[in-house]
Design a protein around this motif. Sequence first.
Motif, PDB file in Angstrom:
ATOM      1  N   HIS A   1      37.910  84.915 -15.697  1.00  0.00           N
ATOM      2  CA  HIS A   1      37.839  83.410 -16.127  1.00  0.00           C
ATOM      3  C   HIS A   1      37.398  82.597 -15.161  1.00  0.00           C
ATOM      4  CE1 HIS A   1      39.631  79.780 -18.118  1.00  0.00           C
ATOM      5  NE2 HIS A   1      39.512  79.312 -17.026  1.00  0.00           N
ATOM      6  N   PHE A   2      36.002  82.073 -15.344  1.00  0.00           N
ATOM      7  CA  PHE A   2      35.277  81.495 -14.451  1.00  0.00           C
ATOM      8  C   PHE A   2      35.148  79.893 -14.625  1.00  0.00           C
ATOM      9  CE2 PHE A   2      33.650  85.701 -13.720  1.00  0.00           C
ATOM     10  CZ  PHE A   2      34.140  85.878 -12.550  1.00  0.00           C
ATOM     11  N   HIS A   3      35.173  78.949 -13.921  1.00  0.00           N
ATOM     12  CA  HIS A   3      34.907  77.690 -13.875  1.00  0.00           C
ATOM     13  C   HIS A   3      33.444  77.295 -13.059  1.00  0.00           C
ATOM     14  CE1 HIS A   3      38.810  75.470 -15.279  1.00  0.00           C
ATOM     15  NE2 HIS A   3      38.615  76.686 -15.394  1.00  0.00           N
ATOM     16  N   ASN A   4      32.834  76.558 -13.554  1.00  0.00           N
ATOM     17  CA  ASN A   4      31.403  76.253 -12.973  1.00  0.00           C
ATOM     18  C   ASN A   4      31.428  75.120 -11.855  1.00  0.00           C
ATOM     19  OD1 ASN A   4      28.836  77.591 -12.878  1.00  0.00           O
ATOM     20  ND2 ASN A   4      27.891  75.791 -13.981  1.00  0.00           N
TER      21      ASN A   4
ATOM     22  N   PRO B   1      44.234  70.194 -15.043  1.00  0.00           N
ATOM     23  CA  PRO B   1      44.872  68.939 -14.733  1.00  0.00           C
ATOM     24  C   PRO B   1      45.669  68.993 -13.365  1.00  0.00           C
ATOM     25  CG  PRO B   1      45.602  69.554 -17.081  1.00  0.00           C
ATOM     26  CD  PRO B   1      44.800  70.606 -16.493  1.00  0.00           C
ATOM     27  N   PHE B   2      46.065  70.297 -13.129  1.00  0.00           N
ATOM     28  CA  PHE B   2      46.678  70.833 -12.142  1.00  0.00           C
ATOM     29  C   PHE B   2      45.691  71.120 -10.768  1.00  0.00           C
ATOM     30  CE2 PHE B   2      49.190  71.553 -15.560  1.00  0.00           C
ATOM     31  CZ  PHE B   2      50.026  70.649 -15.530  1.00  0.00           C
ATOM     32  N   ALA B   3      44.489  71.134 -10.705  1.00  0.00           N
ATOM     33  CA  ALA B   3      43.641  71.481  -9.837  1.00  0.00           C
ATOM     34  C   ALA B   3      42.449  70.566  -9.525  1.00  0.00           C
ATOM     35  CB  ALA B   3      43.025  72.899 -10.141  1.00  0.00           C
ATOM     36  N   PRO B   4      42.864  69.244  -8.860  1.00  0.00           N
ATOM     37  CA  PRO B   4      41.795  68.483  -8.701  1.00  0.00           C
ATOM     38  C   PRO B   4      40.490  68.663  -8.009  1.00  0.00           C
ATOM     39  CG  PRO B   4      44.052  67.821  -7.506  1.00  0.00           C
ATOM     40  CD  PRO B   4      44.092  69.096  -8.176  1.00  0.00           C
ATOM     41  N   GLY B   5      39.580  68.209  -8.877  1.00  0.00           N
ATOM     42  CA  GLY B   5      37.970  68.559  -8.555  1.00  0.00           C
ATOM     43  C   GLY B   5      37.578  69.982  -9.341  1.00  0.00           C
ATOM     44  N   ALA B   6      38.397  70.498  -9.987  1.00  0.00           N
ATOM     45  CA  ALA B   6      38.079  71.539 -10.653  1.00  0.00           C
ATOM     46  C   ALA B   6      37.138  71.183 -11.974  1.00  0.00           C
ATOM     47  CB  ALA B   6      39.347  72.624 -11.368  1.00  0.00           C
ATOM     48  N   SER B   7      35.931  71.581 -12.324  1.00  0.00           N
ATOM     49  CA  SER B   7      35.133  71.130 -13.353  1.00  0.00           C
ATOM     50  C   SER B   7      35.236  72.194 -14.364  1.00  0.00           C
ATOM     51  CB  SER B   7      33.771  70.891 -12.988  1.00  0.00           C
ATOM     52  OG  SER B   7      32.994  72.303 -12.476  1.00  0.00           O
ATOM     53  N   GLY B   8      34.338  72.041 -15.239  1.00  0.00           N
ATOM     54  CA  GLY B   8      34.697  72.729 -16.485  1.00  0.00           C
ATOM     55  C   GLY B   8      34.367  74.161 -16.511  1.00  0.00           C
ATOM     56  N   ASN B   9      34.996  74.680 -17.507  1.00  0.00           N
ATOM     57  CA  ASN B   9      34.590  76.224 -17.648  1.00  0.00           C
ATOM     58  C   ASN B   9      33.254  76.594 -17.839  1.00  0.00           C
ATOM     59  OD1 ASN B   9      37.747  77.345 -18.334  1.00  0.00           O
ATOM     60  ND2 ASN B   9      37.147  75.374 -19.625  1.00  0.00           N
ATOM     61  N   ILE B  10      32.794  77.798 -17.757  1.00  0.00           N
ATOM     62  CA  ILE B  10      31.409  78.369 -18.252  1.00  0.00           C
ATOM     63  C   ILE B  10      31.235  78.020 -19.720  1.00  0.00           C
ATOM     64  CG2 ILE B  10      30.916  79.874 -16.281  1.00  0.00           C
ATOM     65  CD1 ILE B  10      32.067  82.036 -18.021  1.00  0.00           C
TER      66      ILE B  10
ATOM     67  N   SER C   1      45.911  82.581 -11.872  1.00  0.00           N
ATOM     68  CA  SER C   1      45.009  81.512 -11.753  1.00  0.00           C
ATOM     69  C   SER C   1      44.883  81.211 -10.051  1.00  0.00           C
ATOM     70  CB  SER C   1      45.729  80.044 -12.376  1.00  0.00           C
ATOM     71  OG  SER C   1      47.098  79.828 -11.591  1.00  0.00           O
ATOM     72  N   THR C   2      43.914  80.413  -9.806  1.00  0.00           N
ATOM     73  CA  THR C   2      43.446  80.178  -8.294  1.00  0.00           C
ATOM     74  C   THR C   2      43.327  81.781  -7.562  1.00  0.00           C
ATOM     75  OG1 THR C   2      45.614  80.288  -7.289  1.00  0.00           O
ATOM     76  CG2 THR C   2      44.516  77.990  -8.289  1.00  0.00           C
ATOM     77  N   GLY C   3      42.877  82.664  -8.461  1.00  0.00           N
ATOM     78  CA  GLY C   3      42.920  84.066  -8.132  1.00  0.00           C
ATOM     79  C   GLY C   3      41.874  84.372  -7.041  1.00  0.00           C
TER      80      GLY C   3
ATOM     81  N   THR D   1      40.034  79.347 -11.022  1.00  0.00           N
ATOM     82  CA  THR D   1      40.558  78.017 -11.613  1.00  0.00           C
ATOM     83  C   THR D   1      40.048  76.896 -10.821  1.00  0.00           C
ATOM     84  OG1 THR D   1      42.753  79.062 -11.863  1.00  0.00           O
ATOM     85  CG2 THR D   1      42.691  76.512 -12.226  1.00  0.00           C
ATOM     86  N   THR D   2      39.655  77.240  -9.655  1.00  0.00           N
ATOM     87  CA  THR D   2      39.361  76.091  -8.718  1.00  0.00           C
ATOM     88  C   THR D   2      37.552  76.046  -8.362  1.00  0.00           C
ATOM     89  OG1 THR D   2      39.883  77.123  -6.790  1.00  0.00           O
ATOM     90  CG2 THR D   2      41.188  75.427  -7.399  1.00  0.00           C
ATOM     91  N   GLY D   3      37.037  77.115  -8.877  1.00  0.00           N
ATOM     92  CA  GLY D   3      35.574  77.267  -8.884  1.00  0.00           C
ATOM     93  C   GLY D   3      35.248  77.672  -7.457  1.00  0.00           C
ATOM     94  N   MET D   4      36.086  78.658  -6.982  1.00  0.00           N
ATOM     95  CA  MET D   4      35.555  78.793  -5.428  1.00  0.00           C
ATOM     96  C   MET D   4      35.140  80.370  -5.293  1.00  0.00           C
ATOM     97  SD  MET D   4      38.822  77.312  -3.304  1.00  0.00           S
ATOM     98  CE  MET D   4      38.424  77.972  -1.929  1.00  0.00           C
TER      99      MET D   4
END
Length: 306
Positions: free
Chosen positions: A213-216, A247-256, A149-151, A185-188
């Motif tokens: 695995h991507f978040h948008n 829950p452990f990465a504030p500000g991370a929005s939803g998955n694709i 995660s946070t890769g 995880t953090t969408g960066m």
Amino acid sequence: MSQNSEYNKVDYIEICEVGPRDGLQNEEKLLTVDQKVELIEEVVAAGAKIIEVGSFVHPKAVPQMADTDEVARKLKRFDGVEYRALIMNLKGVERAEANGIMKAKLTVSASRAHSLSNLNKTPEEAVRGFAEVANFAANKGIVLSGAISTGFGYPNEGIIPIEDIYPIIDSYLEIGVTELSLSDTTGMANPQQVYDYAKAVKEKYPQILWNLHFHNTRGMGLANVVAGMQAGITRFDACFGGLGGCPFAPGASGNIATEDVVHMVNAMGVRTDYDLDKLITLAKKVQDYVGREVSSFILKAGKSLV
């Protein structure tokens, strides 16, 4: 774009549906066991061959997943479908085995600061700490996969260098894990970074089955999928309706959103196992169940394909 364009590096991708776990774990509204089972069985009917059904973690840590044992017991199993769950320790894999889940996923954070502050361990030490889990899984015939995660980046650290990822991969290999997910995880992540990292890990570790695995969070999720495809990755996580976060990465929005990914790659001439119309129907039901508007683009705009 022509379907035989050189732009397409792959002609088929496999999409793991992570909605029942990564999607629902961040929702304020708790779904019932029957609702979760219904969603899982309907996504199978829509074509899913890999599904993350929940997580066997402490209920106080993630209360939305407290009923995963019951969900796993109640599920109707279909041949050719992989049902997996997230675990964090020996107790988790014991619960998985007791409830008939024979695929379990481990996860560690690539962020050293994040890992040290939460576990007082480096990411490599955290992976090696799973040795007891790996031994139990091997004895019980449970297959383990791993996630980093946070890769691609962590807000307090910025971009995670690829050189920091390699020792984590080596640690997973040490305990016998040969299926890994590089997770934003953090969408960066951005498409260039995704292409570079995916190409690098595929070339350096050809023995590993790679997943992305991507978040948008910053609107680059779908572009990152395409970048991964160009690098030769054929396995991606996605979530019905684009639910989720961490829950452990504030500000991370939803998955694709699964339906968004399927719609996009279908338009590119890339095959999946999914029925897009069934996915759209499912996403509408998900939206009703969680009681809020979800982030799926296709749910809002409809298909551009006939």
